[in-house]
Design a protein around this motif. Structure first.
Motif, PDB file in Angstrom:
ATOM      1  N   GLN A 224      -7.169   0.242   5.858  1.00 12.90           N
ATOM      2  CA  GLN A 224      -6.136   1.192   6.287  1.00 12.90           C
ATOM      3  C   GLN A 224      -5.878   1.056   7.788  1.00 12.90           C
TER       4      GLN A 224
ATOM      5  N   LEU B 184       3.574   2.844  10.424  1.00 15.42           N
ATOM      6  CA  LEU B 184       2.832   3.575   9.389  1.00 15.42           C
ATOM      7  C   LEU B 184       2.104   4.793   9.944  1.00 15.42           C
TER       8      LEU B 184
ATOM      9  N   MET C 164       0.417   9.157   4.313  1.00 17.06           N
ATOM     10  CA  MET C 164      -0.510   8.609   3.326  1.00 17.06           C
ATOM     11  C   MET C 164      -1.873   8.193   3.897  1.00 17.06           C
ATOM     12  N   PHE C 165      -2.005   8.182   5.218  1.00 21.04           N
ATOM     13  CA  PHE C 165      -3.277   7.730   5.797  1.00 21.04           C
ATOM     14  C   PHE C 165      -4.077   8.905   6.354  1.00 21.04           C
TER      15      PHE C 165
ATOM     16  N   ALA D   3      -4.018  -2.128   8.554  1.00 23.61           N
ATOM     17  CA  ALA D   3      -2.592  -2.021   8.217  1.00 23.61           C
ATOM     18  C   ALA D   3      -1.862  -1.220   9.291  1.00 23.61           C
TER      19      ALA D   3
ATOM     20  N   GLU E 124       3.415   7.963   8.706  1.00 22.07           N
ATOM     21  CA  GLU E 124       3.349   8.291   7.278  1.00 22.07           C
ATOM     22  C   GLU E 124       2.193   9.242   7.003  1.00 22.07           C
TER      23      GLU E 124
END
Lengths: 479, 479
Positions: free
Chosen positions: A76, A86, A91-92, A79, A89
């Motif tokens: 993660q 990201l 999502m992390f 990325a 976002e």
């Protein structure tokens, strides 16, 4: 000259005009047997019929290729570092984002695409230093002594480059264990150094005997200038974990004999056997008191490629140098600057390894679960390997105390040995090649690592176990 | 011996006992001036007052550190490769996902954390080969001749390692341009090769003169065995772009004189000047017909670090070898296996560079926009650099036709030269050091690249331009 008068020439660079030290390099882990394994894979893809459907590559400790899953948190953060968009976002987890922000802030222009300092990103080296201090119960570590590297191999070769010089009887000798990891023999061949072998004691679970070190050194001093002693602990290919007492003995020996110590400790988290524990050379050195800790020169190597990470492809690593002469260290810093910097994603990954999620952070529970599961599986495989191999007639395997390989002894019948010799092959190469052709299992013959004359071994990584060794049972009938 | 009888010893590894070839290595791009720049940065952070508030690092071609933005598509694919869970997200374009899937499929266990083949991932080498074929108007390229590398530096050093051998008058000589990129001199020093200088013609915009090549070679043959000729095109640090005619002349020269050609072509997309065009050595070689294309040995190097990508931190690159002797090539393959594999994220990035979004793919328009904007900005900076520098009395700067640097000639007054010499410094080092101390601008003195005796230069990258050079106007008063 051709007819129209230009030239028809021999090559400038031929096997006869090229650098002879390169010709002397051997690297069994990716040698002829692996070349053949790759050919066989190609043949299988092209539809050639074989007694098996896939090649099982047990030639290398390549965890992910064998199905080990990467640690979610690490990937993660990587990325996020690669594509910082990201960070916006949901999502992390926050701790992954924080680690990524911290790494990006330390990069030129906030990009992992910028060069870092040649020694490695400052904050990563600081994190490495703190990790070493925790690991070694508070023994201090100066980040200025930490060099990030392109895998451990890069650090080892760099240190050897600094050490090797002289000609004839004053040529530098470097002591390495036999069996050894062939990076050492390859690097020494390329540098034209004298490889000084000391044999591990197979009868005593591949331990180091001081008497063996002494006699090997005495013999070497007759024809070269031994300056360094390399140890791989936990052992590759032999899987032993050195006892604290053994390490203490080695350090005293190095001090008395004036040898620079190189400790390859890339398997420091891979310890499985009950009663075994990893002791870093640095920690033991400092426990021996200032006479030792102020004097003995030591370089220790670590990597992102092994342990529970298995992230070989990122080529992350570090080395710590201890008691290195200041002028030499300046030369080391200059030398590493020529290759500009280690890969930045690998540096980021090294940072995550030494600065993993802490209790209370959102990723901690998952991280610990994944880490423990991976290490347990490796431990289980180590035990199973030993057990299964020892049920096979003609095979004797020492306990796999640590690291990621087994290195069993194989008794080959006279007939096979003769057949091999007639073909000009080492008998264990002949055995491994047969095994590959008949079962698709790719092992590395012991001769690639070194072994006592007249003994034969192979090194096996730990792939999908049952499939692998049940087949081996059948195959062993022909030897 | 200390009182309690153990030892108090000199170091094993000292400046006197270490490898002397390492001591001979110099690498100006990260040399004393950069060390000092890093100290100054630290002082600024600690609140030390200076006539400036930040250090402007123009010592290195580090695009992202200078604010160049990464290509979105590349970073999306890298994030997807790092954390394949993202393949399930809607936020990424399909072509980015497809590229990531293709790369992951080619990785062991579907992970960029697995080792790749030592020569590099098969499908990446195939993509490189197709890229070269397109670039060179259809001249064929065999993927087996493509080696992925850890940046171009790794490939260059590997080739030199194969080439260098012999002692005394038969020691290998390698011809390099002066001014040169100091990786070459550093690698040659470390290998103990003979550095054979040929001077670029500053009066003719740093072009290569065949007569200079001839006289340099003739002189070198008196004391060594010249085997290779290195060319950097577009030039670093000098920014020239070689004409097709010049390249043809160089190839004919190499053929006649039996020299292995090494073409450093990492700036192949960085061509700005009107009327200038990049010609690959390989393409020109093949246009000269089979007498040349079947015989002349050539290695060409490329990288992800320059051009519009500027992704230095990933250490991606490749080399292509042409007409290499088969046995030597087997040795090359063996040699690269010792370092296991180049960093896999860098390999993935190299793949994206040679296999970028195509018309019709969802990312194509953005990709082209970003690429064009970056290259235009670089072209604009190149022009501005030349113009501004040439308005400064005492500075003469050739047109920056390509690459990423200017290498202007500076006239230093006798007084400064004397002062420098009294301090034991090269006069241009003295100048650059003063400039750093007074303005925070970090340049590399020409002496680090080599220059004709009695001439002085500096190399500058292309940072935030106006700030940089307007300050320089003021500073130049003291020279």
């Amino acid at each position: 000259m051709t007819e129209n008068g230009v030239f028809s020439r021999d090559k400038v660079l031929t096997i006869d005009t090229m650098n002879p030290t390169v010709k002397n390099v051997e690297y069994a882990v990716r040698g002829p047997i692996v070349q053949r394994a790759m050919q066989i894979e190609k043949e299988l893809r092209e539809g050639v019929k074989k007694p098996f459907t896939e090649v099982i590559k047990a030639n290398i400790g390549d965890a992910h290729a064998m199905g080990q899953q990467p640690i979610t948190f690490f990937r993660q953060v990587l990325a996020l570092c690669s594509y910082p968009e990201l960070l916006n976002e949901n999502m992390f987890p926050e701790d992954a984002k924080n680690r990524a922000r911290r790494i990006l802030q330390a990069c030129g222009g906030g990009s992992v695409g910028a060069y870092s300092a040649s020694q490695g990103i400052d904050c990563v080296r600081q994190d490495v230093a703190r990790y070493i201090e925790r690991r070694d119960g508070g023994v201090p570590c100066d980040p200025d002594n930490v060099y990030l590297t392109t895998g451990a191999s890069d650090g080892i070769v760099t240190m050897l480059k600094l050490l090797v010089c002289g000609e004839g009887a004053s040529r530098t000798g470097v002591m390495i264990s036999i069996p050894q990891y062939p990076l050492y023999s390859a690097a020494l061949a390329e540098l034209g150094a004298v490889q000084v072998n000391y044999y591990l004691n197979e009868e005593k679970c591949w331990s180091m005997d001081l008497s063996e070190l002494e006699s090997s050194l005495a013999e070497a001093r007759k024809h070269c200038n031994p300056k360094a002693l390399c140890i791989i602990n936990p052992g590759n290919p032999t899987g032993q974990v050195q006892s604290r007492q053994c390490i203490e003995g080695v350090i005293r020996f190095a001090a008395k004999e004036r040898l620079f110590l190189m400790a390859d400790e890339v398997y420091q988290d891979n310890v499985y056997a009950e009663g075994c524990q990893f002791h870093s050379f640095k920690k033991v050195l400092f426990e021996l008191g200032p006479e030792y800790s102020d004097n003995v020169e030591l370089a220790s190597f670590h990597s992102t490629s092994k342990c529970y990470m298995g992230e070989c492809g990122f080529r992350g690593g570090y080395m710590e140098v201890i008691n290195m002469d200041a002028e030499v260290q300046a030369q080391l810093s200059k030398l590493v600057s020529v290759r500009l910097c280690p890969p930045v994603p690998g540096q980021a990954l090294m940072d995550l390894v030494v600065n993993s999620p802490q209790p209370g952070e959102p990723s901690h529970i998952t991280f610990m679960k994944e880490r423990t599961a991976t290490l347990s599986l490796l431990a289980e495989k180590a035990k199973l390997t030993e057990q299964i191999l020892n049920t096979v007639p003609g095979i004797t395997c020492n306990p796999v105390q640590g690291a990621m390989y087994s290195f069993p002894n194989i008794s080959l019948p006279e007939k096979s040995i003769k057949e091999a010799k007639a073909l000009g092959q080492a008998p264990d190469m002949f055995y491994c090649m047969k095994l590959l052709e008949e079962t698709g299992i790719c092992l590395v013959p012991g001769s690639g690592f070194g072994q006592k004359d007249g003994t034969y071994h192979f090194r096996s990584g730990q792939p999908s176990l049952l499939k692998h060794f049940i087949t081996a049972f059948h195959i062993l009938r022909w030897v």
